[in-house]
Motif scaffolding. Structure first.
Motif, PDB file in Angstrom:
ATOM      1  N   GLU A   1      -2.884   1.126   6.663  1.00 23.02           N
ATOM      2  CA  GLU A   1      -1.681   0.355   6.340  1.00 23.02           C
ATOM      3  C   GLU A   1      -0.544   1.282   5.926  1.00 23.02           C
ATOM      4  O   GLU A   1       0.617   1.063   6.279  1.00 23.02           O
ATOM      5  CB  GLU A   1      -1.976  -0.672   5.244  1.00 23.02           C
ATOM      6  CG  GLU A   1      -2.826  -1.832   5.735  1.00 23.02           C
ATOM      7  CD  GLU A   1      -2.591  -3.105   4.952  1.00 23.02           C
ATOM      8  OE1 GLU A   1      -1.436  -3.370   4.567  1.00 23.02           O
ATOM      9  OE2 GLU A   1      -3.573  -3.845   4.740  1.00 23.02           O
ATOM     10  N   ARG A   2      -0.862   2.336   5.179  1.00 26.33           N
ATOM     11  CA  ARG A   2       0.180   3.281   4.778  1.00 26.33           C
ATOM     12  C   ARG A   2       0.730   4.052   5.982  1.00 26.33           C
ATOM     13  O   ARG A   2       1.891   4.456   5.987  1.00 26.33           O
ATOM     14  CB  ARG A   2      -0.379   4.251   3.737  1.00 26.33           C
ATOM     15  CG  ARG A   2      -0.573   3.629   2.362  1.00 26.33           C
ATOM     16  CD  ARG A   2      -1.329   4.557   1.420  1.00 26.33           C
ATOM     17  NE  ARG A   2      -0.733   5.872   1.368  1.00 26.33           N
ATOM     18  CZ  ARG A   2       0.346   6.212   0.656  1.00 26.33           C
ATOM     19  NH1 ARG A   2       0.955   5.290  -0.093  1.00 26.33           N
ATOM     20  NH2 ARG A   2       0.815   7.445   0.667  1.00 26.33           N
ATOM     21  N   MET A   3      -0.083   4.234   6.998  1.00 26.46           N
ATOM     22  CA  MET A   3       0.376   4.927   8.189  1.00 26.46           C
ATOM     23  C   MET A   3       1.154   3.992   9.110  1.00 26.46           C
ATOM     24  O   MET A   3       2.244   4.323   9.587  1.00 26.46           O
ATOM     25  CB  MET A   3      -0.830   5.527   8.934  1.00 26.46           C
ATOM     26  CG  MET A   3      -0.488   6.239  10.247  1.00 26.46           C
ATOM     27  SD  MET A   3       0.681   7.632  10.097  1.00 26.46           S
ATOM     28  CE  MET A   3      -0.248   8.738   9.022  1.00 26.46           C
ATOM     29  N   TYR A   4       0.620   2.796   9.361  1.00 24.71           N
ATOM     30  CA  TYR A   4       1.144   1.934  10.425  1.00 24.71           C
ATOM     31  C   TYR A   4       2.055   0.814   9.946  1.00 24.71           C
ATOM     32  O   TYR A   4       2.659   0.113  10.770  1.00 24.71           O
ATOM     33  CB  TYR A   4      -0.012   1.310  11.200  1.00 24.71           C
ATOM     34  CG  TYR A   4      -0.784   2.276  12.060  1.00 24.71           C
ATOM     35  CD1 TYR A   4      -0.157   3.119  12.969  1.00 24.71           C
ATOM     36  CD2 TYR A   4      -2.178   2.329  11.977  1.00 24.71           C
ATOM     37  CE1 TYR A   4      -0.875   3.992  13.765  1.00 24.71           C
ATOM     38  CE2 TYR A   4      -2.913   3.196  12.773  1.00 24.71           C
ATOM     39  CZ  TYR A   4      -2.249   4.019  13.667  1.00 24.71           C
ATOM     40  OH  TYR A   4      -2.974   4.879  14.458  1.00 24.71           O
ATOM     41  N   THR A   5       2.155   0.574   8.633  1.00 22.58           N
ATOM     42  CA  THR A   5       3.007  -0.508   8.152  1.00 22.58           C
ATOM     43  C   THR A   5       3.899  -0.009   7.016  1.00 22.58           C
ATOM     44  O   THR A   5       3.644   1.018   6.402  1.00 22.58           O
ATOM     45  CB  THR A   5       2.204  -1.714   7.629  1.00 22.58           C
ATOM     46  OG1 THR A   5       1.631  -1.394   6.352  1.00 22.58           O
ATOM     47  CG2 THR A   5       1.085  -2.091   8.596  1.00 22.58           C
ATOM     48  N   GLY A   6       4.916  -0.758   6.735  1.00 22.79           N
ATOM     49  CA  GLY A   6       5.798  -0.493   5.608  1.00 22.79           C
ATOM     50  C   GLY A   6       6.343  -1.807   5.101  1.00 22.79           C
ATOM     51  O   GLY A   6       6.155  -2.848   5.737  1.00 22.79           O
ATOM     52  N   PRO A   7       7.030  -1.815   3.978  1.00 28.66           N
ATOM     53  CA  PRO A   7       7.587  -3.065   3.447  1.00 28.66           C
ATOM     54  C   PRO A   7       8.528  -3.769   4.418  1.00 28.66           C
ATOM     55  O   PRO A   7       8.664  -4.996   4.374  1.00 28.66           O
ATOM     56  CB  PRO A   7       8.334  -2.608   2.180  1.00 28.66           C
ATOM     57  CG  PRO A   7       7.663  -1.334   1.790  1.00 28.66           C
ATOM     58  CD  PRO A   7       7.264  -0.678   3.076  1.00 28.66           C
ATOM     59  N   ASP A   8       9.173  -2.995   5.313  1.00 29.21           N
ATOM     60  CA  ASP A   8      10.087  -3.593   6.283  1.00 29.21           C
ATOM     61  C   ASP A   8       9.411  -3.930   7.606  1.00 29.21           C
ATOM     62  O   ASP A   8      10.066  -4.347   8.565  1.00 29.21           O
ATOM     63  CB  ASP A   8      11.264  -2.645   6.548  1.00 29.21           C
ATOM     64  CG  ASP A   8      10.818  -1.279   7.069  1.00 29.21           C
ATOM     65  OD1 ASP A   8       9.592  -1.079   7.252  1.00 29.21           O
ATOM     66  OD2 ASP A   8      11.689  -0.418   7.280  1.00 29.21           O
TER      67      ASP A   8
ATOM     68  N   ASP B   1      -1.357   8.344  17.164  1.00 35.12           N
ATOM     69  CA  ASP B   1      -0.280   8.642  16.224  1.00 35.12           C
ATOM     70  C   ASP B   1       0.972   7.842  16.553  1.00 35.12           C
ATOM     71  O   ASP B   1       1.011   7.077  17.531  1.00 35.12           O
ATOM     72  CB  ASP B   1      -0.010  10.147  16.161  1.00 35.12           C
ATOM     73  CG  ASP B   1       0.594  10.711  17.440  1.00 35.12           C
ATOM     74  OD1 ASP B   1       1.141   9.942  18.267  1.00 35.12           O
ATOM     75  OD2 ASP B   1       0.527  11.943  17.615  1.00 35.12           O
ATOM     76  N   LEU B   2       1.989   8.001  15.727  1.00 36.14           N
ATOM     77  CA  LEU B   2       3.198   7.184  15.877  1.00 36.14           C
ATOM     78  C   LEU B   2       4.018   7.557  17.103  1.00 36.14           C
ATOM     79  O   LEU B   2       4.959   6.832  17.467  1.00 36.14           O
ATOM     80  CB  LEU B   2       4.053   7.289  14.604  1.00 36.14           C
ATOM     81  CG  LEU B   2       3.364   6.828  13.304  1.00 36.14           C
ATOM     82  CD1 LEU B   2       4.342   6.837  12.151  1.00 36.14           C
ATOM     83  CD2 LEU B   2       2.733   5.449  13.464  1.00 36.14           C
ATOM     84  N   GLU B   3       3.680   8.664  17.753  1.00 39.94           N
ATOM     85  CA  GLU B   3       4.321   9.045  19.013  1.00 39.94           C
ATOM     86  C   GLU B   3       3.549   8.523  20.217  1.00 39.94           C
ATOM     87  O   GLU B   3       3.928   8.790  21.366  1.00 39.94           O
ATOM     88  CB  GLU B   3       4.443  10.569  19.096  1.00 39.94           C
ATOM     89  CG  GLU B   3       5.228  11.200  17.956  1.00 39.94           C
ATOM     90  CD  GLU B   3       6.648  10.677  17.871  1.00 39.94           C
ATOM     91  OE1 GLU B   3       7.275  10.483  18.944  1.00 39.94           O
ATOM     92  OE2 GLU B   3       7.119  10.432  16.749  1.00 39.94           O
ATOM     93  N   GLY B   4       2.460   7.799  19.950  1.00 40.17           N
ATOM     94  CA  GLY B   4       1.678   7.220  21.029  1.00 40.17           C
ATOM     95  C   GLY B   4       0.611   8.130  21.605  1.00 40.17           C
ATOM     96  O   GLY B   4       0.011   7.811  22.633  1.00 40.17           O
TER      97      GLY B   4
ATOM     98  N   PRO C   1       0.796  -1.230   0.000  1.00 39.16           N
ATOM     99  CA  PRO C   1       0.000   0.000   0.000  1.00 39.16           C
ATOM    100  C   PRO C   1       0.827   1.279   0.000  1.00 39.16           C
ATOM    101  O   PRO C   1       0.380   2.315  -0.516  1.00 39.16           O
ATOM    102  CB  PRO C   1      -0.832  -0.117   1.277  1.00 39.16           C
ATOM    103  CG  PRO C   1      -1.023  -1.597   1.449  1.00 39.16           C
ATOM    104  CD  PRO C   1       0.290  -2.194   1.012  1.00 39.16           C
ATOM    105  N   THR C   2       2.020   1.243   0.550  1.00 36.24           N
ATOM    106  CA  THR C   2       2.862   2.446   0.564  1.00 36.24           C
ATOM    107  C   THR C   2       3.326   2.843  -0.832  1.00 36.24           C
ATOM    108  O   THR C   2       3.817   3.962  -1.025  1.00 36.24           O
ATOM    109  CB  THR C   2       4.096   2.247   1.460  1.00 36.24           C
ATOM    110  OG1 THR C   2       4.812   1.073   1.036  1.00 36.24           O
ATOM    111  CG2 THR C   2       3.698   2.095   2.920  1.00 36.24           C
TER     112      THR C   2
END
Length: 261
Positions: A75-82, A115-118, A51-52
């Motif tokens: 998925e684009r926010m919380y996941t990546g290929p790695d 968010d990614l900072e919790g 999705p990214t």
């Protein structure tokens, strides 16, 4: 212009047979989705596209098999290929009559988020979605222009539904979106030498009074020289005893089928 069908099925398709009628458009290193239904992310996985890698999503109308972008956006926010969070916003685009209600509908699903900072926040739609509102848009070398089609129409009521005119690198493709039979624009478009392909929705099911789709028998009304420009989609499966190519159409899209225009 390369167009890969994530699926060519209708709203009620059996996922073991087909996925919903969404497609991946690739031009000059950019990747654009036409519609994003509930089966889109699964189909992208099977195609090996994370999705990214999607640059934008263009919508035709607000039905779940076409406008369900929540999973893609998360998925684009919380996941990546790695496996690590990518932290990417998601660009959604379309005319105001589509985008305003879509953003409002996403609010209960995406408004409250972490968010990614919790930090727990209530601005999810604005923070995660980049809304591009307007009937003409551009994604890299691809220009998109939306045009109105009749889908759920009658009694003075009309659901906002659109086809899309895509142009890139000297090629022009028309995407009907979901529509009842509108012979005039199809004929005028197919007669236009600038139009290379028309991807047109098609139902093989029996016609009935409440239908909101174009049926195969109606498309057969087109002269053979015009049918040659038309690829059928949204049909789920061609029934036994029917052969669109033999009937003069360019083809009938299958799940994961690629069209190089």
């Amino acid at each position: 212009m390369r167009i890969t069908f994530l699926g060519s099925g209708g709203a009620f398709t059996d996922y073991r047979v087909n996925y919903q009628n969404n497609a991946l458009v690739e031009v000059g290193g950019k990747r654009l989705l036409i519609d994003c239904g509930v089966t889109a992310c699964q189909s992208l996985r099977e195609l090996g596209v994370h999705p990214t890698a999607i640059d934008s999503v263009a919508f035709t109308h607000l039905h779940a098999d076409h406008a369900s972008p929540e999973q893609l956006a998360w998925e684009r926010m919380y996941t990546g290929p790695d496996g690590l969070p990518a932290g990417l916003r998601t660009t959604l685009m379309g005319p105001e009559g589509l985008m305003r209600p879509l953003l409002g509908a996403l609010e209960p699903y995406m408004g409250l988020w972490r968010d990614l900072e919790g930090r727990t926040r209530d601005d999810g739609v604005a923070a995660v979605i980049d809304a591009q509102v307007g009937a003409a848009q551009r994604v890299g070398a691809v220009s998109l222009e939306w045009f109105r089609v009749p889908h759920v129409d009658g009694n003075g009521l009309s659901k906002a539904a659109f086809g899309i005119d895509l142009q890139a690198e000297g090629k022009r493709v028309l995407w009907s979106g979901d529509t009842t039979w509108s012979r005039r624009w199809v004929v005028e478009s197919a007669e236009n030498p600038d139009v290379d392909v028309i991807f047109h929705e098609c139902s093989f099911s029996p016609r009935f009074r409440g239908t909101v789709h174009t049926h195969y028998e109606q498309l057969l009304e087109l002269p053979p020289e015009l049918r040659a420009k038309v690829v059928l989609m949204h049909h789920t499966a061609v029934p036994d005893g029917r052969d669109p190519v033999e009937d003069g159409f360019r083809g009938a899209a299958r799940r994961h089928e690629v069209f190089d225009i």
